[in-house]
Structures are given as C-alpha cells and as structure tokens.
Write a protein that holds these residues in place. Structure first.
Motif, PDB file in Angstrom:
ATOM      1  N   ALA A 127       0.818  -1.209   0.000  1.00 50.21           N
ATOM      2  CA  ALA A 127       0.000   0.000   0.000  1.00 50.21           C
ATOM      3  C   ALA A 127       0.854   1.262   0.000  1.00 50.21           C
ATOM      4  N   GLY A 128       2.181   1.098  -0.020  1.00 47.12           N
ATOM      5  CA  GLY A 128       3.079   2.245  -0.050  1.00 47.12           C
ATOM      6  C   GLY A 128       3.436   2.791   1.313  1.00 47.12           C
ATOM      7  N   LYS A 129       3.090   2.062   2.384  1.00 46.30           N
ATOM      8  CA  LYS A 129       3.429   2.525   3.729  1.00 46.30           C
ATOM      9  C   LYS A 129       4.868   2.161   4.049  1.00 46.30           C
ATOM     10  N   PHE A 130       5.642   3.167   4.459  1.00 40.25           N
ATOM     11  CA  PHE A 130       7.068   3.015   4.735  1.00 40.25           C
ATOM     12  C   PHE A 130       7.275   2.919   6.246  1.00 40.25           C
ATOM     13  N   THR A 131       7.903   1.840   6.706  1.00 37.32           N
ATOM     14  CA  THR A 131       8.166   1.662   8.141  1.00 37.32           C
ATOM     15  C   THR A 131       9.579   1.137   8.348  1.00 37.32           C
ATOM     16  N   CYS A 132      10.109   1.393   9.543  1.00 37.34           N
ATOM     17  CA  CYS A 132      11.460   0.965   9.884  1.00 37.34           C
ATOM     18  C   CYS A 132      11.450   0.265  11.238  1.00 37.34           C
ATOM     19  N   VAL A 133      12.298  -0.748  11.383  1.00 38.22           N
ATOM     20  CA  VAL A 133      12.378  -1.472  12.649  1.00 38.22           C
ATOM     21  C   VAL A 133      12.995  -0.581  13.725  1.00 38.22           C
ATOM     22  N   THR A 134      14.017   0.224  13.374  1.00 38.47           N
ATOM     23  CA  THR A 134      14.604   1.158  14.346  1.00 38.47           C
ATOM     24  C   THR A 134      14.586   2.576  13.789  1.00 38.47           C
ATOM     25  N   GLY A 135      14.343   3.543  14.674  1.00 49.00           N
ATOM     26  CA  GLY A 135      14.362   4.956  14.307  1.00 49.00           C
ATOM     27  C   GLY A 135      13.156   5.423  13.525  1.00 49.00           C
ATOM     28  N   ASP A 136      12.101   4.638  13.439  1.00 49.02           N
ATOM     29  CA  ASP A 136      10.923   5.013  12.652  1.00 49.02           C
ATOM     30  C   ASP A 136      10.345   6.331  13.163  1.00 49.02           C
ATOM     31  N   CYS A 137       9.924   7.203  12.236  1.00 44.91           N
ATOM     32  CA  CYS A 137       9.404   8.510  12.640  1.00 44.91           C
ATOM     33  C   CYS A 137       7.888   8.599  12.548  1.00 44.91           C
ATOM     34  N   GLY A 138       7.224   7.487  12.218  1.00 48.50           N
ATOM     35  CA  GLY A 138       5.770   7.427  12.296  1.00 48.50           C
ATOM     36  C   GLY A 138       5.012   8.081  11.171  1.00 48.50           C
ATOM     37  N   SER A 139       5.716   8.568  10.146  1.00 53.22           N
ATOM     38  CA  SER A 139       5.013   9.257   9.060  1.00 53.22           C
ATOM     39  C   SER A 139       4.431   8.292   8.034  1.00 53.22           C
ATOM     40  N   GLY A 140       4.969   7.067   7.996  1.00 55.09           N
ATOM     41  CA  GLY A 140       4.535   6.120   6.967  1.00 55.09           C
ATOM     42  C   GLY A 140       5.138   6.424   5.615  1.00 55.09           C
TER      43      GLY A 140
END
Length: 326
Positions: free
Chosen positions: A82-95
C-alpha cells in the motif's frame, strides 16, 4: 526606483545567504541507512526530512543560520504493497520516506545541533539518552575552539547490549539497545521526579555501558561535561554512519588531523573515560535541561560564515545591474 528594487531584493535574499552550514551524511555501513531529520520546535524544517543512503553513498544538505534539530539513521526499513514506509529502528511514524515533523522512535542514536547559539557558537552532541541503534560520528570541518572536535560512538553496541535492553529482529539479530529509562520507566533512570537534578540523578549501571564504550556520547540526561561540543566561526559537519576507526578531523587550516587515540580505541568495561576540556555547556537539544545560569550566558550573536560572503557579493552585484533596467 533602482535603489528601492535593490534594497527589497537584499532584504529577501541576504538572510538566507549568511551563516549557513552544510551537513554531509555518508553511509559506511554494509547496509542501507535511511537518515531522518527533525527541526526543533519553532525552527523551519530543512529541504528534506528523510532520505535513503545506500552503502557508500553520501548526501549534503544546507542549513540556514540559527537552525537547530537532530539527525538519526533508520534501519531495516520496508515499504508495503500500500506504499506505507516503516522501519524497525528509528521510525518517525510518518509512513513515508520523509519524516514530515515526526521524531525518532527510541531506541535511536541521535546527532543534535544548535547553530549560532550562545556566544555565536555551534553546539552539538551525539546522544544515546534515547538508546542506540547505529554507530555514528560527527566531524566538524572548519571552525575553531578547544572543544571543536569529533564526537560520537564508533562501537557497535547491539551485540554487547545488556539482555534486558536488547531489541532483536524477527530472526533474533540484535538491532538496537534501549535506554534503561525506556525499558524500566523508573525516575532514577529517567532523571525525573526526585531524581530531576544533576545532584540527584547519577549514572546507572546501564548508562555506564554506553559511556564506557562511547565516552564522548551522552549516556544519560545530565552527562554534560564530557558530551557537549562547540565550534566558533565557520564550520560544516560530516556525519558518518558506521565509521571506521580512522575517522579524522579537518582543522580550520584545512589540514587533516587524526582523531584522538582515546576516541578511536574501543572502550571496554572498566576502562577509564577520557576527560574533555571544561566549558560552560548549555544543553542544545529539544526537551533538554539547561544546566547553566541565565546570567552567565554570553550575549548571543550571529557569526557570518566567510564562505558565504563571496556568493553574497556576487548576488548583490547582479542585483544592482538588474535593478538598473528599471
């Protein structure tokens, strides 16, 4: 009319020309890193707030006078169908790749800056107060002063991280190390409540793991005297992820000087933490405690960075010529 045209143009252009600093990011990790950027409250965002750096890549970003904020590296990032961007560490919550006003979810290694702060100096530090996820070093390029030197953490702490603080991926690999405050929430670890002053909040056995391995990085909230650094005059900054032990500092004369031996060495449990020259520190990152008295602070002034002056003169000359046409 020509004079009015020139004056109006100068008012618009010159504030953005003077007192800029360049931040250059380089990824020396064996994997992709996705840097994130958050400006302090009331400070305008930089042109980008997030991007990707593949192994060996670098990117430079210009910051205006008096900018303040933080940088960090995100790891193990993916984008779903769906194009949602996430990170295991340091994620900034913007998607998204751009952080768009979101800060790093702890644990994350942070590089924190205030440009042209008290006394016209740049203040900077590398902080593990919110935990650790990547080795990171800040190297000033240019600038002057006894405290204008490298800082950061050369050591990979994800392996030796205490088991209570370790963050692992789905395959069991250590990917980050929490702070004791985040894990246990106790006032003595968070420097809050009855422990909310430098006199009552002391290093814990957990923060000492960070300090002994990364002696120039912030390890807990009041770790000021060995962890805040300053540069006067004109300085740009190199921020390296996963730097090797040969990181060097470029002095204001342009010569390369090797990083100090105590900074290059891997500090092991029980090692002595090297002393840093004394200075009046003012905490510079968002949400930090100011440990200096207001009356002792130098008068704040702006430093005109010489490398910007030549460009400004050229712009003024071009504007004068253009305004003559009116």
């Amino acid at each position: 009319m020509a004079q009015l045209c020139l004056l109006t143009s100068l008012v618009i252009i010159l504030p953005g020309v003077f007192s800029a600093a360049t931040f250059t990011f380089i990824n020396k990790c064996d994997h992709t890193v996705w840097p994130g950027i958050l400006s302090n409250a009331g400070i305008s965002a930089l042109p980008t707030t997030g991007f990707s750096l593949r192994k060996g890549e670098s990117k430079s970003i210009n910051a205006p006078s008096s900018w303040g904020g933080r940088f960090w590296g995100r790891t193990h990032c993916t984008e779903d169908s769906a194009g949602k961007f996430t990170c295991v560490t340091g994620d900034c919550g913007s998607g998204k790749l751009e952080c768009a006003g979101g800060g790093a979810a702890p644990p994350a290694t942070l590089a924190e800056f205030t440009l042209d702060g008290a006394g016209g100096m740049d203040f900077f530090d590398v902080s593990l107060v919110d935990g650790y996820n990547l080795p990171m070093v800040v190297v000033p390029q240019g600038g002057t002063g006894p405290n204008c030197t490298n800082t950061g953490c050369l050591v990979d702490l994800n392996g030796p991280c205490p088991s209570q603080l370790k963050v692992t991926s789905t395959d069991g690999e250590g990917v980050a190390c929490k702070s004791a405050c985040e894990e246990f929430g106790k006032a003595e670890y968070c420097c809050s409540g009855a422990y909310g002053t430098p006199d009552t909040c002391k290093p814990s056995s957990y923060s000492l793991v960070f300090k002994k391995n990364c002696p120039r990085a912030y390890s807990y909230a009041y770790d000021d005297q060995t962890s805040t650094f300053t540069c006067a005059g004109s300085a740009d900054y190199l921020i390296s992820f996963c730097p090797g032990p040969s990181t060097s500092q470029k002095s204001s004369s342009g010569a390369q000087t090797p990083a100090t031996p105590e900074f290059n060495s891997t500090m092991v449990s029980g090692a002595q933490t090297p002393a840093t020259p004394e200075f009046n520190s003012t905490m510079v990152y968002e949400g930090a405690m100011d440990v200096s008295s207001a009356s002792s602070r130098p008068t704040c002034m702006h430093v005109f960075r010489p490398q910007a002056v030549a460009g400004a003169v050229a712009i003024v000359a071009a504007l004068w010529w253009w305004c003559q046409l009116f």
